[in-house]
Write an enzyme that holds these catalytic residues in place. Structure first.
Site: not given
Ligand code: G3H
Length: 496
Positions: A116, A169, A247-248, A264, A298
């Protein structure tokens, strides 16, 4: 095997090197960072612990390399990207193997991620030559009070040095989703891979090296976030940050200077199920959306909001499918594999215990062995439970029964996240109304949330992010507009 064959030069002893100035190097720190295999929970690989001094050097070189790259013809940039894409796909097996060992992604999906990624890089090349091959031409007499004495030529130009920080991920795919657009647009690129996923990233970067990109244009710097994280994101040499993670990103956005940011930062994607939905379709999508890569996406379905009247039937259907999921090591291509780390597994367990205490219905028995957590569907979840709002990033899925569509929309919009959501119904009119009412970057109608295909716009609202991704949007985001205005002494009107 990792670090073998054409990849031999990227490793020294048992420590992988970092990439700067077109070469594979050892850090002067003499230190390394260990990467723990989520399945064995033992050290699998080691990477260089780079220093701030090395970051400075990389930034300096990236700046110089970018100036030359911006003068490289667009077709040549595209040609090199196509070459890198082909090399990447050629080496899908060893890179896929790194993903299996570093992030416990099932073997088949690991290879798919690399393929991909190659396709994404090629698409960037194709999209870039078209998008950047044109600009705009404006004339002044369309604005009141002006004659046609000014011609404005606008085009898209590079930003400079792009800092790319992908998550664990999709370390390869979400790295190239930043690298491809940055390079085709004429930027240089500094990559800071996640610790888990770093070795896959180093292999991927070597494919760009083999393709023959100019020295210093791409760098890959590894190390401890505590040592070089803030130093990189606050570095004055950085002209753009593209970050995917948790949230970093919010902290980074507060510290970064006046530069474009693309972020994101996760989601709590809701799946709203109406009474007329095809429940077999919903059940398959809940399995795919909630449990692929053990829920560590996510865009995973992270809460099911189902109308009470069809809830029993849907839960039964999903339960039957959950029972068929295979659980075990990524090497065996199991559906559910160990989550990325012990701390992640502990966090998931905390959410499960909270739901238990507060009376959720466990559709399966909770089971954990090390980092491996068996898939778990929690029915009758209520808003006072943490799992109703927090992202488990694991194979645990809450079901909230709703009495009305409004209740479902209200729950979705009360979240601080707003990445994607989905709605299942046969009534397209209702689907559109719900989609419009959901405060998320994307709503999927009759399918689970997903980022791809990779040229689709991908964006989060609220704490889910800043800016829009997808190939075209990323290329646009990694450029700025430059205009040249030709001022004529007398009005000139083009005649036919
Ligand atoms: O985890 C975040 C990814 O952007 C999700 O990508 O929808 O292709 O799994 P995906």
């Amino acid at each position: 095997m990792a670090g073998n064959g054409v990849f031999g030069e990227i490793i020294d002893g048992d420590v992988f090197k970092y990439y700067a100035d077109g070469e594979w190097k050892k850090s002067s720190s003499g230190k390394s960072v260990s990467i723990i295999n989520p399945t064995t929970r033992k050290v699998q690989y080691k990477v260089q612990a780079c220093t701030q001094e090395e970051v400075n050097k990389v930034m300096e070189i990236a700046k110089v390399a970018q100036k030359a790259w911006a003068k490289t013809p667009l077709w040549k940039r595209a040609e090199l990207l196509h070459k890198a894409a082909a090399i990447l796909k050629e080496h899908k097996a060893p890179i896929g193997e790194c993903l299996v060992k570093e992030i416990a992604k099932p073997a088949k999906d690991s290879v798919t991620e690399v393929v991909r990624s190659g396709d994404l890089v090629s698409y960037c090349a194709e999209e870039g030559v078209r998008l950047l091959g044109q600009g705009t031409f404006l004339v002044s007499d369309s604005f009141p009070g002006n004659e046609r004495t000014k011609y404005c030529l606008s085009s898209k130009i590079p930003l400079g040095v792009v800092l790319a920080i992908p998550p664990f991920n999709y370390p390869v795919n979400l790295a190239v989703s930043k690298i491809g657009p940055a390079l085709i647009a004429g930027n240089s690129l500094v990559l800071k891979p996640p610790t888990q996923g770093a070795v896959a990233c180093l292999h991927m970067v070597h494919c760009f090296h083999l393709a023959g990109f100019p020295k210093g244009l791409i760098s890959c710097i590894t190390g401890k976030g505590s040592e070089i994280g803030d130093f990189l994101t606050m570095h004055p040499g950085v002209n753009c940050i593209s970050f995917t993670g948790g949230d970093t990103g919010i902290a980074i956005s507060k510290k970064a200077g006046m530069i474009p940011l693309q972020m994101e930062l996760g989601g709590k994607d809701a799946c709203i199920v109406l009474e007329d939905a095809d429940l077999d379709l919903v059940a398959s999508n809940i399995i795919k959306g909630g449990f692929s890569y053990s829920g560590q996406r996510c865009t995973a379905v992270k809460v099911v909001l189902v109308m009470e009247s069809v809830a029993d039937t849907l839960v039964e259907k999903v339960k039957t499918k959950v029972a068929k999921l295979t659980v075990g090591p990524p090497e065996d291509n199991c559906d559910i594999t160990p989550v990325v780390s012990e701390s992640s597994a502990n966090f998931i367990e905390g959410l499960v215990n909270d739901a238990k205490q507060k009376g959720a219905t466990f559709c399966q028995e909770y089971k954990r062995d090390g980092n491996l957590i068996w898939p778990l569907l929690l029915d009758n979840v209520r808003p006072d439970m943490r799992i109703a709002w927090e992202e488990p990033f694991g194979p645990v899925l809450p079901v909230i029964r709703i009495g009305s569509i409004e209740e479902g929309i209200h729950h979705c919009n009360a979240s601080n996240f707003g990445l994607q959501g989905c709605v299942f119904t046969k009534d397209i009119n209702k689907a559109m109304l719900i989609s419009d009412a959901m405060e998320t970057g994307t709503v999927q109608i009759n399918s689970a949330p997903a980022r791809g295909p990779d040229h689709f716009p991908f964006q989060g609202l609220k704490d889910s992010g800043i800016g829009s991704q997808g190939i075209t949007n990323s290329i646009n985001m990694m450029t700025k507009v430059k205009s040249t205005v030709i001022n004529l002494p007398t009005p000139s009107y083009t005649m036919g």
